[in-house]
Motif scaffolding. Structure first.
Motif, PDB file in Angstrom:
ATOM      1  N   GLY A   1      22.281  -6.933   1.421  1.00 28.89           N
ATOM      2  CA  GLY A   1      20.636  -6.521   1.294  1.00 28.89           C
ATOM      3  C   GLY A   1      20.547  -5.553   0.224  1.00 28.89           C
ATOM      4  O   GLY A   1      21.106  -4.884  -0.364  1.00 28.89           O
ATOM      5  N   ILE A   2      19.117  -5.457  -0.805  1.00 30.73           N
ATOM      6  CA  ILE A   2      18.500  -4.376  -1.192  1.00 30.73           C
ATOM      7  C   ILE A   2      17.452  -4.165  -0.546  1.00 30.73           C
ATOM      8  O   ILE A   2      16.665  -4.156  -0.108  1.00 30.73           O
ATOM      9  CB  ILE A   2      18.306  -5.181  -2.701  1.00 30.73           C
ATOM     10  CG1 ILE A   2      19.238  -6.311  -3.117  1.00 30.73           C
ATOM     11  CG2 ILE A   2      17.337  -3.919  -3.842  1.00 30.73           C
ATOM     12  CD1 ILE A   2      19.000  -6.758  -4.401  1.00 30.73           C
ATOM     13  N   SER A   3      18.217  -2.347  -0.999  1.00 30.18           N
ATOM     14  CA  SER A   3      16.218  -1.900  -0.578  1.00 30.18           C
ATOM     15  C   SER A   3      16.159  -0.930  -2.495  1.00 30.18           C
ATOM     16  O   SER A   3      16.648  -0.005  -2.442  1.00 30.18           O
ATOM     17  CB  SER A   3      17.374  -0.651   0.258  1.00 30.18           C
ATOM     18  OG  SER A   3      17.312  -1.324   1.399  1.00 30.18           O
TER      19      SER A   3
ATOM     20  N   THR B   1      14.115  -4.854   1.262  1.00 31.93           N
ATOM     21  CA  THR B   1      13.259  -4.455   1.437  1.00 31.93           C
ATOM     22  C   THR B   1      12.832  -2.986   0.820  1.00 31.93           C
ATOM     23  O   THR B   1      13.598  -2.149  -0.207  1.00 31.93           O
ATOM     24  CB  THR B   1      14.169  -3.284   3.017  1.00 31.93           C
ATOM     25  OG1 THR B   1      14.420  -3.799   3.307  1.00 31.93           O
ATOM     26  CG2 THR B   1      12.695  -2.713   3.526  1.00 31.93           C
ATOM     27  N   VAL B   2      11.168  -3.090   0.359  1.00 37.76           N
ATOM     28  CA  VAL B   2      10.567  -1.938  -0.387  1.00 37.76           C
ATOM     29  C   VAL B   2      10.260  -1.444   0.194  1.00 37.76           C
ATOM     30  O   VAL B   2       9.049  -1.287   1.233  1.00 37.76           O
ATOM     31  CB  VAL B   2      10.111  -3.117  -1.483  1.00 37.76           C
ATOM     32  CG1 VAL B   2       9.061  -2.647  -2.349  1.00 37.76           C
ATOM     33  CG2 VAL B   2      10.291  -4.070  -1.987  1.00 37.76           C
ATOM     34  N   ILE B   3      10.208   0.123  -0.623  1.00 42.31           N
ATOM     35  CA  ILE B   3       9.280   1.011   0.426  1.00 42.31           C
ATOM     36  C   ILE B   3       9.177   2.026  -0.802  1.00 42.31           C
ATOM     37  O   ILE B   3       9.216   1.840  -1.527  1.00 42.31           O
ATOM     38  CB  ILE B   3      10.875   2.405   1.002  1.00 42.31           C
ATOM     39  CG1 ILE B   3      11.682   0.796   1.809  1.00 42.31           C
ATOM     40  CG2 ILE B   3       9.939   3.183   1.935  1.00 42.31           C
ATOM     41  CD1 ILE B   3      12.385   2.192   2.094  1.00 42.31           C
ATOM     42  N   ASN B   4       7.648   1.937  -0.165  1.00 46.76           N
ATOM     43  CA  ASN B   4       6.717   2.083  -1.345  1.00 46.76           C
ATOM     44  C   ASN B   4       6.058   3.939  -0.842  1.00 46.76           C
ATOM     45  O   ASN B   4       5.285   3.995   0.086  1.00 46.76           O
ATOM     46  CB  ASN B   4       5.093   1.401  -1.971  1.00 46.76           C
ATOM     47  CG  ASN B   4       4.378   2.411  -2.845  1.00 46.76           C
ATOM     48  OD1 ASN B   4       5.007   2.696  -3.060  1.00 46.76           O
ATOM     49  ND2 ASN B   4       3.322   1.911  -2.916  1.00 46.76           N
TER      50      ASN B   4
ATOM     51  N   LEU C   1       1.043  -1.275   0.070  1.00 51.38           N
ATOM     52  CA  LEU C   1      -0.046   0.422   0.367  1.00 51.38           C
ATOM     53  C   LEU C   1       0.485   1.529   0.253  1.00 51.38           C
ATOM     54  O   LEU C   1       2.228   0.946   0.586  1.00 51.38           O
ATOM     55  CB  LEU C   1      -0.326  -0.084   1.667  1.00 51.38           C
ATOM     56  CG  LEU C   1      -2.004  -1.028   1.025  1.00 51.38           C
ATOM     57  CD1 LEU C   1      -2.818  -1.221   2.159  1.00 51.38           C
ATOM     58  CD2 LEU C   1      -2.565  -1.192   0.072  1.00 51.38           C
ATOM     59  N   ALA C   2       0.239   2.524  -0.413  1.00 49.51           N
ATOM     60  CA  ALA C   2       1.001   3.723  -0.480  1.00 49.51           C
ATOM     61  C   ALA C   2       1.560   3.828   1.127  1.00 49.51           C
ATOM     62  O   ALA C   2       0.812   3.820   2.398  1.00 49.51           O
ATOM     63  CB  ALA C   2      -0.011   4.641  -1.112  1.00 49.51           C
ATOM     64  N   GLY C   3       2.749   4.459   0.862  1.00 49.59           N
ATOM     65  CA  GLY C   3       3.520   4.967   2.149  1.00 49.59           C
ATOM     66  C   GLY C   3       3.988   3.590   2.994  1.00 49.59           C
ATOM     67  O   GLY C   3       4.512   4.258   4.540  1.00 49.59           O
ATOM     68  N   GLU C   4       3.348   2.579   2.702  1.00 49.08           N
ATOM     69  CA  GLU C   4       4.365   1.528   3.333  1.00 49.08           C
ATOM     70  C   GLU C   4       5.432   0.769   2.944  1.00 49.08           C
ATOM     71  O   GLU C   4       6.086   1.296   1.973  1.00 49.08           O
ATOM     72  CB  GLU C   4       3.114   0.125   2.927  1.00 49.08           C
ATOM     73  CG  GLU C   4       1.893   0.395   4.146  1.00 49.08           C
ATOM     74  CD  GLU C   4       2.189   0.779   5.873  1.00 49.08           C
ATOM     75  OE1 GLU C   4       2.605   0.355   5.792  1.00 49.08           O
ATOM     76  OE2 GLU C   4       1.493   1.555   5.635  1.00 49.08           O
TER      77      GLU C   4
END
Length: 262
Positions: A211-213, A176-179, A101-104
């Motif tokens: 790790g990958i972000s 780690t995925v930052i949306n 979701l957006a912002g997660e």
């Protein structure tokens, strides 16, 4: 080298054989005065057995193996065996599509295949560089013209580390995925750039990558791909095993979102 690691420096007497075996999958090396011999016995079925390093077993079907001869004026007794990550990016997919979701943000864990590398010492000449199980080829990209050839080992992307099977011939990559975008992000496939990653071993000789972000901004479709400079925190008492296949001085790369997710 940890006690239960299958890699490191090995000493061979003349005519001595050593075998690295995973069930029916075997790689055998033998030293002679002026040459090295190898036997690559492949298996169609990837298994979860522990790696066994020792003499070839009697029931090993060595006549079915791919045979190689490597000539030298005089062989040295030492060989360095190392695990390496794949020589292309690897595509992973969740069991079912994930929507961030957006912002997660979320942290995923992906298991990727390992190659067996053997180099002659002391000069470091390459003897072998081959996968334990070679994945099939796949095209990853938004169209048939834009994209790249990857390995299509559709290993599951997990959100719980406990759901990843720890195997001697595979490494674990935390992603780690930052949306921060105003819209949600659906993940059906992930393009993991393993050629850029370092390889580590933890105290149990489980292999890990850096790790990958992935940072998705608020107004653009491009993403920032951050490569960590150290082992992931999940890798307890980690040590560096091998460097990336492709050296890069940049730790932050700008990519189109379609080049990483599909």
């Amino acid at each position: 080298m940890a006690e239960n690691a299958w890699w490191g420096e090995f000493t061979f007497n003349l005519k001595q054989q050593r075998c690295w075996r995973l069930g029916d999958r075997s790689i055998i090396l033998q030293r002679f005065e002026n040459e090295w011999n190898s036997w690559n016995l492949e298996s169609d079925v990837e298994n979860d057995e522990d790696m066994v390093v020792g003499e070839p077993v009697e029931d090993c079907c060595i006549e079915q193996a791919k045979f190689g001869r490597y000539l030298q004026q005089s062989t040295s007794e030492r060989i360095q065996v190392l695990p390496l990550l794949a020589d292309r990016s690897v595509v992973a997919r969740p069991d079912t599509p994930l929507t961030l979701l957006a912002g997660e943000k979320a942290r995923l864990y992906v298991s990727t295949p390992i190659w067996f590398s053997a180099k002659l010492q002391p000069k470091g000449e390459k003897l072998l560089d081959l996968p334990f199980w070679r994945p099939s080829d796949s095209w990853f990209g938004p169209s048939t013209r834009i994209g790249q050839i990857c390995y299509a080992k559709y290993t599951a992307a997990r959100i719980q580390l406990t759901n990843i099977e720890k195997r001697a011939h595979r490494a674990i990559t935390p992603i780690t995925v930052i949306n921060n975008h105003s819209e949600s992000l659906t993940i059906e496939r992930i393009n993991v750039p393993v050629t850029l990653l370092h390889l580590y071993s933890d105290e149990a000789s489980q292999l890990w990558t850096t790790g990958i972000s992935v940072h998705r901004g608020s107004h653009i479709d491009n993403v920032e791909l951050h490569l960590d400079k150290h082992a992931p925190v999940e890798a307890i008492s980690s040590v560096l095993v091998s460097n990336p296949r492709v050296a890069s001085e940049q730790s932050i790369l700008i990519r189109s979102i379609s080049s990483l997710f599909a």
